[in-house]
Design an enzyme around this catalytic site. Structure first.
Site, PDB file in Angstrom:
ATOM      1  N   HIS A  81       0.844  -1.208   0.000  1.00 28.79           N
ATOM      2  CA  HIS A  81       0.000   0.000   0.000  1.00 28.79           C
ATOM      3  C   HIS A  81       0.874   1.250   0.000  1.00 28.79           C
ATOM      4  O   HIS A  81       1.927   1.295   0.641  1.00 28.79           O
ATOM      5  CB  HIS A  81      -1.014  -0.003   1.143  1.00 28.79           C
ATOM      6  CG  HIS A  81      -0.454  -0.052   2.536  1.00 28.79           C
ATOM      7  ND1 HIS A  81       0.036   1.049   3.194  1.00 28.79           N
ATOM      8  CD2 HIS A  81      -0.321  -1.089   3.414  1.00 28.79           C
ATOM      9  CE1 HIS A  81       0.421   0.715   4.404  1.00 28.79           C
ATOM     10  NE2 HIS A  81       0.234  -0.584   4.574  1.00 28.79           N
ATOM     11  N   ASP A 123      -0.159   4.292   0.980  1.00 27.34           N
ATOM     12  CA  ASP A 123      -0.510   5.315   1.973  1.00 27.34           C
ATOM     13  C   ASP A 123       0.167   5.065   3.313  1.00 27.34           C
ATOM     14  O   ASP A 123       0.695   3.972   3.576  1.00 27.34           O
ATOM     15  CB  ASP A 123      -2.032   5.380   2.165  1.00 27.34           C
ATOM     16  CG  ASP A 123      -2.629   4.088   2.730  1.00 27.34           C
ATOM     17  OD1 ASP A 123      -2.180   3.005   2.320  1.00 27.34           O
ATOM     18  OD2 ASP A 123      -3.530   4.175   3.583  1.00 27.34           O
ATOM     19  N   GLU A 127      -4.947   1.804   2.572  1.00 22.43           N
ATOM     20  CA  GLU A 127      -5.024   0.602   3.397  1.00 22.43           C
ATOM     21  C   GLU A 127      -5.211   0.949   4.867  1.00 22.43           C
ATOM     22  O   GLU A 127      -5.747   0.168   5.633  1.00 22.43           O
ATOM     23  CB  GLU A 127      -3.754  -0.242   3.234  1.00 22.43           C
ATOM     24  CG  GLU A 127      -3.813  -1.626   3.868  1.00 22.43           C
ATOM     25  CD  GLU A 127      -3.384  -1.666   5.326  1.00 22.43           C
ATOM     26  OE1 GLU A 127      -3.654  -2.668   5.992  1.00 22.43           O
ATOM     27  OE2 GLU A 127      -2.799  -0.664   5.823  1.00 22.43           O
ATOM     28  N   GLU A 128      -4.738   2.157   5.239  1.00 25.26           N
ATOM     29  CA  GLU A 128      -4.669   2.498   6.672  1.00 25.26           C
ATOM     30  C   GLU A 128      -5.976   3.066   7.210  1.00 25.26           C
ATOM     31  O   GLU A 128      -6.038   3.432   8.384  1.00 25.26           O
ATOM     32  CB  GLU A 128      -3.544   3.522   6.911  1.00 25.26           C
ATOM     33  CG  GLU A 128      -2.148   3.005   6.587  1.00 25.26           C
ATOM     34  CD  GLU A 128      -1.632   2.004   7.618  1.00 25.26           C
ATOM     35  OE1 GLU A 128      -2.395   1.636   8.525  1.00 25.26           O
ATOM     36  OE2 GLU A 128      -0.466   1.604   7.481  1.00 25.26           O
ATOM     37  N   GLU A 141       3.900  -6.200   3.869  1.00 23.21           N
ATOM     38  CA  GLU A 141       3.715  -5.526   5.157  1.00 23.21           C
ATOM     39  C   GLU A 141       4.886  -5.851   6.085  1.00 23.21           C
ATOM     40  O   GLU A 141       5.554  -6.864   5.919  1.00 23.21           O
ATOM     41  CB  GLU A 141       2.414  -6.021   5.823  1.00 23.21           C
ATOM     42  CG  GLU A 141       1.140  -5.585   5.123  1.00 23.21           C
ATOM     43  CD  GLU A 141       0.707  -4.168   5.503  1.00 23.21           C
ATOM     44  OE1 GLU A 141       1.468  -3.472   6.208  1.00 23.21           O
ATOM     45  OE2 GLU A 141      -0.390  -3.773   5.075  1.00 23.21           O
ATOM     46  N   HIS A 188       3.131   2.764  12.802  1.00 27.87           N
ATOM     47  CA  HIS A 188       2.241   3.805  13.323  1.00 27.87           C
ATOM     48  C   HIS A 188       2.855   4.555  14.513  1.00 27.87           C
ATOM     49  O   HIS A 188       2.189   5.367  15.134  1.00 27.87           O
ATOM     50  CB  HIS A 188       0.866   3.249  13.722  1.00 27.87           C
ATOM     51  CG  HIS A 188       0.190   2.474  12.621  1.00 27.87           C
ATOM     52  ND1 HIS A 188      -1.051   1.914  12.747  1.00 27.87           N
ATOM     53  CD2 HIS A 188       0.591   2.170  11.357  1.00 27.87           C
ATOM     54  CE1 HIS A 188      -1.379   1.303  11.623  1.00 27.87           C
ATOM     55  NE2 HIS A 188      -0.387   1.433  10.766  1.00 27.87           N
TER      56      HIS A 188
END
Ligand SMILES: [Zn+2]
Length: 357
Positions: free
Chosen positions: A73, A75, A129-130, A158, A332
């Site tokens: 992803h 983003d 995706e987030e 990932e 994150h």
């Protein structure tokens, strides 16, 4: 804007990770990075490139008997004083370094530098995706162009710190409600206290022994927990209703129907309503490209505990696993970073696996 993804940058997964991190792409703001990626891919003669929204797909069409997907992803979560990237020794810091532009860099590097892979390869660079699932680029592609997803095996890049995390657990949320009868607290014996009624629900939860299941050598550990409790009318009223929200993480040998049946068994006698469910994904490590991938990695796989987009492929009958250089524990976080050595190791692994023998 000049495209920062120059041929020299594309040739080096580390430089490429950094260049991708330095294109800001918080969810729903992926246009600039998707434009850069698309421009690069359209210039590669051995690929056919498509775009849907801010999701870019490129694939080889070599007529191989098997097709594999590499997906990442584009983003990131919101910036947190961690943009642009910085280097500290052997560590690259910045938003998206671990989750998951180092993984995206693998896919883009291989797409450009590997004209003759041993399987046909579909490369996905997808948006959103987030955030909420309805924006997810793979979901949108699955609705608009389901044939783009067709493959025999998929790798989601990932963060897994360089090991294989296979399949993923399913997740279910449900509300268990207890009922009573309101009364004035001064004459409580006229009522029935619904909050006191919740004690039996909590007792079953604390006594619950979660299953551990081994599938294809991967260990999955389930969990059943109360995550919210709500009840009460006023300071002088015996409450007539109490709601306990339950989160159930279940191993992928159970489908959502089996998971719900299990919850109904555990909370027999109580009112239970399922509010949300997502199926897990079996590890599917028996597929030939998966077995060869594990050989290239050379370390035992473990079960993925969180829900990831591998489940979207599993739902189509395509075995899928997670593999990326980032540390999932740092995803994150403000001090998100990735180890340069891990980027290089994983790139070498993927090259070993995909390069023609
Ligand atoms: Zn991610």
């Amino acid at each position: 804007m000049e495209n920062p993804l120059t041929p020299e940058v594309l040739a080096d997964p580390v430089a490429l990770t950094r260049a991708l991190v330095d294109i800001e792409s918080v969810s729903l703001n992926e246009k600039a990075i998707a434009d850069c990626v698309e421009e690069v891919l359209r210039g590669v003669p051995h690929l056919t490139t498509y775009r849907h929204g801010n999701t870019v797909m490129a694939r080889t069409e070599l007529g191989r008997s098997q097709r594999v997907v590499l997906a990442g992803h584009l983003d990131t979560v919101p910036l947190n004083n961690n943009f642009p990237s910085t280097m500290r020794g052997d560590l690259m810091y910045g938003c998206g370094t671990s989750d998951m532009k180092s993984g995206v860099a693998y896919a883009l590097h291989l797409a450009v530098t590997l004209p003759d892979p041993r399987y046909d390869v579909t490369y996905f660079f997808y948006e959103a995706e987030e955030i909420e699932s309805r924006y997810n680029g793979l979901l949108l592609v699955g609705e608009a162009h389901p044939e783009w997803l067709q493959a025999d095996f998929a790798v989601l890049l990932e963060p897994t710190y360089g090991i294989v995390e296979a399949g993923c657990q399913g997740t279910m949320r449900a509300n268990v409600t207890t009922y009573g009868e309101r009364a004035h607290a001064a004459r409580s014996w006229h009522g029935v206290n619904a909050i006191h009624g919740a004690v039996e629900v909590l007792r079953r939860l604390t006594a619950y022994e979660a299953r551990r299941v081994t599938i294809d050598g991967c260990d999955y550990r389930e969990g059943l927990n109360a995550v919210r409790i709500e009840g009460g009318v006023a300071g002088n009223v015996i409450p007539d209703r109490c709601e306990i929200e339950i989160n159930y993480r279940y191993a992928p040998d159970r489908d959502p129907a089996a998971a719900e049946a299990h919850l109904r068994e555990v909370f027999a006698g109580f009112d239970l309503v399922v509010t949300d469910a997502a199926a897990g994904a079996l590890p599917g490590l028996e597929a030939p490209p998966a077995r060869e991938f594990l050989e290239a990695v050379g370390a035992a796989p473990i079960g993925k505990l969180g829900w990831t987009d591998v489940a979207r492929f599993a739902a189509l009958g395509i075995p899928a696993l997670n593999f990326g250089p980032g540390d999932p524990n740092l995803a994150h976080h403000k001090d998100e970073h990735v180890e340069i050595g891990k980027i290089r190791d994983g790139a070498a692994t993927l090259h070993r696996w995909l390069a023609s023998s």
